[in-house]
Enzyme design. Structure first.
Site, short mmCIF file in Angstrom:
data_model
loop_
_atom_site.label_atom_id
_atom_site.label_comp_id
_atom_site.label_asym_id
_atom_site.label_seq_id
_atom_site.Cartn_x
_atom_site.Cartn_y
_atom_site.Cartn_z
N ARG B 67 -40.46 -38.56 -88.47
CA ARG B 67 -39.38 -37.63 -87.66
C ARG B 67 -39.44 -36.35 -87.78
NH1 ARG B 67 -34.89 -41.19 -88.53
NH2 ARG B 67 -36.45 -41.83 -89.89
N THR B 68 -39.54 -35.86 -88.96
CA THR B 68 -39.89 -34.44 -89.02
C THR B 68 -40.94 -33.76 -88.07
OG1 THR B 68 -39.05 -34.44 -91.22
CG2 THR B 68 -40.08 -32.20 -90.60
N LYS B 95 -62.35 -34.03 -96.45
CA LYS B 95 -63.85 -34.20 -96.68
C LYS B 95 -64.16 -32.81 -97.54
CE LYS B 95 -64.42 -35.01 -91.94
NZ LYS B 95 -64.49 -34.49 -90.35
N ARG B 117 -46.23 -29.23 -94.16
CA ARG B 117 -45.44 -30.13 -95.11
C ARG B 117 -46.71 -30.50 -96.02
NH1 ARG B 117 -41.88 -35.46 -94.52
NH2 ARG B 117 -40.44 -33.95 -94.28
N HIS B 147 -36.75 -28.10 -98.39
CA HIS B 147 -36.69 -28.65 -96.97
C HIS B 147 -35.79 -27.90 -96.14
CE1 HIS B 147 -37.79 -30.87 -93.53
NE2 HIS B 147 -37.81 -32.26 -94.25
#
Lengths: 216, 331
Positions: B67-68, B95, B117, B147
């Site tokens: 969603r975000t 990696k 995020r 947030h």
């Protein structure tokens, strides 16, 4: 729609302008709007337009459009256009502090529009307003009506109906004050502001409206 | 004060959006007002405005999200920006590339904004501190810390329903302990002038000393906590908490802290119910509430796009200001 709160025009602030006069008083503005209504009636009759849709540009254009809307007896509700997201100076001055939502109650597809603004100068506001309108749909035609026009056009844009013609010095500007009463103010822009038509938003966020920083 | 806040430029304009902490009421209100304008873009036939044309926005998601990330992507696209979606959890860092090397590589692609995020608290601040000066960073959730865009879209949703923050009772229910959403919400609610913020959680999910630290009222009983509130914000219960010793079972959590129509009856009659999503039906609330007339959960999603457009364009607008010569400021 909530009515627009009255804000003092920015050039009343000390230091921004050396001298401010009333250029046209409430009676003269009213007469000019009556004349515009007559001209618009004639123009839409000439073009065979049946149901025009009236759209005012925030903030002054909406005040003028409200009065024209009443005089022309248009039944469809008036539309409000905010051009902040379409301005060509975002990359220079950043986000505009006072964005109001655009409000178009009816679709513009295939409609004949009357676009109303207070002062026409550079033409940049109208360029942006046309872009907003075309993101809402494809109007059949657009008529431009402005309460006042002055020199300084920077784009090939011409009004169809004009209430007042201003002859101004390079360092002068005019601005509509309202919503009640409607007054046309005339003031001298100080030297450094006249040289730079797009002052930064930091110079007076509190009372600045879009036509303050970009007298078009 | 503005000089110390890493989110603001020297003139106090929003440059990065990392947390709701330390921002003024005026600035938070400015974000909400701007979002109001962007809400109308969804009504246009062409759902796009040209504000950020030519800008490149990179979504850096070191932690998965649907969603975000989607609403950030849509917000950036509605601003006409070009969007890069980097799902880093499955690419470079796996990696062995360091966070700074990833950052430098993206900067070399002339990215103007990072939406970040990360599972580690402080990751967005770290990136903001090390990114090129012309780059803005938006925190899309860092660890247990913050947030902020979720909190602001919740504030926006509350304001659209309740208008005035100064006479509200707001309850936040769920895993207060681990929730970055709850922290950002509490700080925003207090800054915007909400007089009574309540937090409701089992004692294992309630941080010690939260009442003194945040000026909220703590409740361990849902029925008592939602009495007379105007807004109820439910938090998501992470599955991993269920399997830890913090909660006995989903069933027992729902029996004590799940929101039902019956428990909702002690709240104000016009109370709204919010949830940042995704909902666990039958854990945080039952379907009757989630789909009921007081639920504004889907509205939150739509509002999230407008709020993210507002924050992104304000930050990019501030970058533009920096190119203005200082002497030009008049008045």
């Amino acid at each position: 729609m909530p009515s627009t709160p009255w804000r003092p025009p920015s050039f009343w602030k000390p230091g921004f302008v050396s001298k401010t006069d009333i250029w046209k008083d409430a009676g003269e503005v009213d007469t000019a709007i009556a004349r515009m209504a007559d001209d618009l009636t004639a123009l839409i009759a000439e073009r065979g337009i049946q149901d025009p849709l009236m759209i005012g540009i925030h903030t002054g254009g909406v005040w003028v459009a409200d009065r024209l809307h009443e005089r022309l007896g248009i039944t469809d509700p008036i539309g409000h256009l905010d051009i902040s997201f379409y301005r060509d100076d975002f990359t220079r001055i950043g986000m505009h502090p006072q964005v109001r939502p655009s409000y178009l109650p009816l679709g513009v597809d295939d409609r004949n529009l009357i676009l109303v603004d207070d002062v026409l100068q550079s033409g940049r506001t109208i360029r942006a307003a046309l872009n907003v309108l075309f993101d809402y749909g494809r109007p059949a035609s657009v008529i431009l009506a402005t309460l006042a026009e002055r020199d300084g056009r920077e784009l090939p844009i011409a009004p169809d109906v004009v209430g007042l013609h201003a002859k101004l010095e390079h360092d002068e500007q005019i601005k509509l004050s309202g919503p009640e009463p409607l007054l046309m103010l005339r003031g001298k822009t100080p030297r450094h502001a006249a040289d730079k038509p797009n002052p930064s938003r930091k110079s007076g966020q509190d009372s600045r409206t879009q036509s303050d920083s970009d007298p078009t | 004060m503005s000089k110390q806040n890493p989110q603001l430029d020297a003139q106090g304009n929003l440059k990065h959006f990392l947390t709701t902490e330390g921002l003024s009421r005026d600035l938070l209100t400015d974000i909400l007002d701007q979002a109001e304008g962007f809400l109308g873009v969804a009504q246009q036939a062409v759902k796009k405005v040209p504000l950020c044309r030519g800008k490149v926005i990179a979504n850096l998601f070191f932690e998965t999200s649907t969603r975000t990330r989607t609403t950030f992507e849509l917000a950036a696209k509605r601003l006409s920006a070009d969007v890069l979606n980097l799902n880093i959890s499955t690419s470079a860092t796996a990696k062995g590339e360091t966070l700074l090397d990833t950052l430098r590589n993206l900067e070399a692609m002339h990215v103007d904004m990072f939406v970040v995020r990360h599972a580690t608290s402080g990751a967005a601040h770290f990136i903001a501190a090390h990114a090129d000066p012309h780059v803005s960073v938006i925190n899309a959730g860092d660890g247990r810390h913050a947030h902020p865009t979720q909190a602001m879209l919740d504030m926006f949703t509350i304001r659209r329903h309740k208008q005035d923050f100064s006479r509200l009772r707001v309850a936040i229910v769920g895993d207060i302990m681990h929730s970055r959403v709850a922290r950002s919400q509490i700080l925003a609610l207090k800054t915007l002038g909400v007089p009574e913020v309540r937090v409701i959680a089992p004692s294992t999910l309630m941080p010690n000393g939260i009442e003194e630290a945040f000026g909220v009222r703590a409740y361990h009983d849902l029925r008592e906590g939602v009495r007379d509130v105007d807004v109820i914000i439910m938090l998501r219960i992470q599955h991993e908490r269920m399997n830890s010793s913090l909660l006995p079972s989903e069933h027992e959590y729902f029996r004590l802290f799940g929101l039902t129509e019956e428990r909702l009856s002690t709240a104000q009659p016009d109370a709204i119910v919010m949830h940042p999503g995704p909902i666990n039906r039958g854990v945080e609330m039952d379907s009757q509430v989630a789909d009921g007339p007081r639920s504004v959960i889907l509205e939150q999603v739509s509002n999230g796009i407008a709020v993210r457009m507002a924050v992104m364009s304000m930050c990019i607008g501030t970058q533009n200001l920096k190119s203005q010569p200082q002497g030009d400021v008049d008045g």
